[in-house]
Write a protein that holds these residues in place. Structure first.
Motif, mmCIF file in Angstrom:
data_model
loop_
_atom_site.group_PDB
_atom_site.id
_atom_site.type_symbol
_atom_site.label_atom_id
_atom_site.label_comp_id
_atom_site.label_asym_id
_atom_site.label_seq_id
_atom_site.Cartn_x
_atom_site.Cartn_y
_atom_site.Cartn_z
ATOM 1 N N ALA A 4 38.557 -2.273 -103.943
ATOM 2 C CA ALA A 4 37.152 -2.107 -104.328
ATOM 3 C C ALA A 4 36.220 -2.878 -103.403
ATOM 4 O O ALA A 4 35.030 -2.586 -103.344
ATOM 5 N N LEU A 5 36.765 -3.864 -102.682
ATOM 6 C CA LEU A 5 35.900 -4.735 -101.876
ATOM 7 C C LEU A 5 36.083 -4.548 -100.374
ATOM 8 O O LEU A 5 35.438 -5.238 -99.588
ATOM 9 N N ILE A 6 36.924 -3.595 -99.979
ATOM 10 C CA ILE A 6 37.315 -3.472 -98.576
ATOM 11 C C ILE A 6 36.117 -3.166 -97.672
ATOM 12 O O ILE A 6 36.123 -3.477 -96.496
ATOM 13 N N HIS A 7 35.050 -2.568 -98.219
ATOM 14 C CA HIS A 7 33.883 -2.240 -97.393
ATOM 15 C C HIS A 7 32.825 -3.349 -97.463
ATOM 16 O O HIS A 7 31.706 -3.154 -97.006
ATOM 17 N N GLU A 8 33.209 -4.488 -98.032
ATOM 18 C CA GLU A 8 32.332 -5.662 -98.096
ATOM 19 C C GLU A 8 30.960 -5.323 -98.657
ATOM 20 O O GLU A 8 29.937 -5.485 -97.979
#
Lengths: 403, 244
Positions: free
Chosen positions: B146-150
């Motif tokens: 869920a956080l990979i695209h910052e």
């Protein structure tokens, strides 16, 4: 100034969607390849056409060979030596002694039929009374029925010959017995006869591959996504529904088109080994078959994506797909039962028309360009419309959070 | 920053969310606290654009979610209530799939995944198929995915639900790290303690309505009790039905 820049923005949007669809496509394809159930479905689909040809071959050979050269079991041959001799002079016919209990033997399928000559045959024959002959047969079997009718025809021919001789011996012309002479002119060519009786089932199997090839992926990637609960996380990724639907459809289509194509190529290869196939479809005929069957696979996958979008679970989707499976059977039944035929209005009915186009092309009969184009266009336009519908459906709140 | 004003959502006769307003600011952790069925997930779903509110508005970094959901989603990362990994993909492939959907440059995906792997201790299982993951392993991969695209705004719907002590700790550390990076973090929970440990601001929601909002201290004062848990019970009890 706003014109070109607006077009540029629109182009960029389309490119972004296609890029996202490609990502979805790659992932669904990878998952599909790793799915044991999908692979089993693929194996079954691939093997279905060769198996079908084995059965078709046996069927065709039985009907043709066994009638052409046949052995007739005869009981009481000694009562009618002249008849027996006459029969044996017919090319391909040999006589043999009948089993002890003819009725039982026919019932048990040990022999296809038995000709029984009663003991009083000679006496009645000599007196000019009708000499009775019994033909014991089981008409429920196709090959046996064909044999029995051949024997029946032979015996009538013998009867006519004897009658002619008797009339001549009394000085009467035998032509008096033939007030009408029927000459049969068959317009249904041998090619087409083979095609329609033996090949009628091939389009159904090709269409079945088109219908079933992508089923597993469509059910798993669309309905399974909701069942597992991964859909919510997927939908927050700023990817439009159209890109998701397009990618999933494309992955299912790869399987469906591959399997339909494999079925087609298998047909091409095995066709020449089919006994009784005096039909030799040209490469152009096969091309027409491909142009009809392959795009239909794209349509079928789009239909399955729509159906699976409504399903709460993988199993529910599969249940619906089970009903879709009747679709390729309808034209097969309709054609086999002579409800519809090539060239009639049915040519323009989707799926039925596709079936007829494939069948007619395989039989080597001319298929109009319009018919091929109509089938092709229906598949593509239909697929497009269904995908558009699915795109809207897929992100609809009531569908995402279906209860 | 997430700004929510006057949200309302009904399902048939049931009013799930009514007049919910709050702000989740950058560099802050905001807790959406409420008992089960209070309307937390429905609120969250309206925030990330999966449900359309009947009234009210949500803005993510100023972008209205209702009129431009894709642009708003670009600015946020979410761990929704319904979340699952793809069982036939490995943890790394699951993360990679979302990274590509989010158009994270291929060069960045690798080192970001490694960073998450170190932070969340995922090395031992990241290349295994997700099918055999334990609950704790799954939740770590889900968080990284869920956080990979910052994202600037992070929405987590009951992220610690069912996690053991160690996994809960890791999750808390992760949330503090996100705050340190200046992101707006909004997470929902029905566990008072967790919220009081982490949050700068708390929004308490009961029966679809905001019953209290503010810093933990302010809420204690408003409820008139020292203990935050006692305040929570007081505030979320059905009106008129609570103990005297």
């Amino acid at each position: 100034m706003s014109g070109p820049s607006a077009r540029l923005a629109a182009n960029r949007l389309v490119a972004a969607r296609l890029a996202a669809a490609r990502v979805v496509f790659g992932k669904e394809l990878l998952e599909g390849i790793r799915d044991r159930r999908a692979l089993i479905a693929v194996l079954i689909s691939i093997s279905i056409v060769p198996v079908m040809f084995v059965f078709l071959g046996r069927f065709a050979r039985e009907v043709r060979d066994e009638v052409a050269s046949m052995t007739i079991p005869v009981e009481g041959r000694e009562h009618a030596p002249a008849l027996a001799e006459w029969l044996e002079r017919v090319p391909g016919i040999t006589l043999e002694a009948a089993p002890a209990d003819p009725e039982e033997a026919v019932r048990n399928r040990e022999v296809d039929l038995v000709l029984r000559i009663p003991a009083d045959y000679g006496e009645r024959f000599a007196e000019g009374r009708p000499a009775e002959l019994d033909l014991i047969e089981d008409s429920s079997r196709a090959a046996a029925g064909a044999k029995a009718s051949r024997v029946n025809t032979l015996l009538r021919a013998y009867g006519r010959e004897v009658a002619s001789l008797r009339l001549i011996s009394r000085g009467v012309s035998p032509l008096l017995l033939e007030p009408v002479e029927v000459r049969r002119a068959e317009v249904f060519s041998e090619r087409r006869r083979t095609a329609f009786s033996v090949l009628g089932i091939i389009p159904m199997f090709l269409l079945m591959n088109a219908f079933f090839g992508g089923m597993q992926i469509a059910a798993d990637s669309v309905a399974g996504e909701r069942e597992r609960g991964s859909i919510e996380a997927l939908l927050v990724n700023a990817v439009p529904g159209s890109a998701l639907v397009l990618g999933k459809w494309a992955a299912a289509s790869v399987f469906a088109v591959f399997l339909t194509g494999t079925g087609l190529v298998t047909c091409m290869v095995l066709f020449r080994f089919l006994p009784g196939a005096s039909v030799e479809p040209s490469l152009a005929d096969w091309g027409r078959v491909a142009l009809t069957a392959l795009p239909l696979a794209l349509f079928c996958c789009a239909l399955q994506v729509v159906v699976a979008t409504y399903a709460k679970s993988f199993k529910e989707a599969q249940t619906y797909f089970g009903y879709l499976a009747f679709l390729p059977m309808i034209p097969f039944l309709a054609v086999t039962l002579n409800w519809v035929e090539q060239g009639s209005w049915a040519t323009w009915v989707p799926v039925v028309g596709h079936h007829l186009t494939i069948l007619t092309a395989l039989a080597g009969d001319p298929v109009s360009v319009g018919q091929v184009v109509a089938g092709f266009a229906f598949s593509l336009v239909g697929a497009g419309a269904l995908l558009w519908f699915a795109s809207r459906l897929f992100v609809r709140e009531s569908v995402v959070f279906i209860r | 920053m997430i700004e929510v004003s006057g949200l309302r959502k009904t399902f048939g006769e049931v009013v799930a969310v009514d007049e919910v307003s709050f702000v989740a600011g950058d560099g802050e952790v905001t807790g959406l606290l409420g008992p089960n069925g209070a309307g937390k997930s429905t609120t969250m779903r309206m925030l990330y654009g999966l449900m359309a509110p009947e009234a009210g508005e949500v803005r993510v970094d100023g972008i209205p979610v209702a009129s431009d959901p894709l642009a708003a989603q670009e600015r946020l990362g979410a761990l929704p209530d319904m979340h699952a990994l793809y069982p036939r993909l490995s943890g790394r492939e699951n993360i990679g799939y979302f990274a590509r959907l989010r158009r994270v440059p291929a060069a960045d995906v690798g080192h970001r995944t490694e960073a998450f792997s170190r932070l969340l201790d995922m090395d031992s299982f990241l290349d295994r198929r997700a099918k055999g993951y334990s609950h704790g392993e799954r939740s770590r991969v889900l968080l990284a995915r869920a956080l990979i695209h910052e994202p600037q705004n992070v929405l987590l719907d009951e992220p610690t639900n069912g996690l053991d002590v160690m996994s809960t700790r890791r999750m808390r550390d992760m949330i503090r790290e996100l705050r340190r990076q200046g992101r707006a973090v909004l997470f929902s929970s029905h566990i008072m303690q967790e919220v009081s440990l982490l949050c700068d601001r708390i929004v308490i929601i009961a029966s679809g309505r905001v019953v209290a909002a503010g810093a933990p201290d302010a809420i204690r004062r408003a409820a008139g009790c020292e203990d935050l848990e006692e305040a929570f019970v007081q505030l979320t009890a059905p009106r008129g039905g609570g103990p005297a």
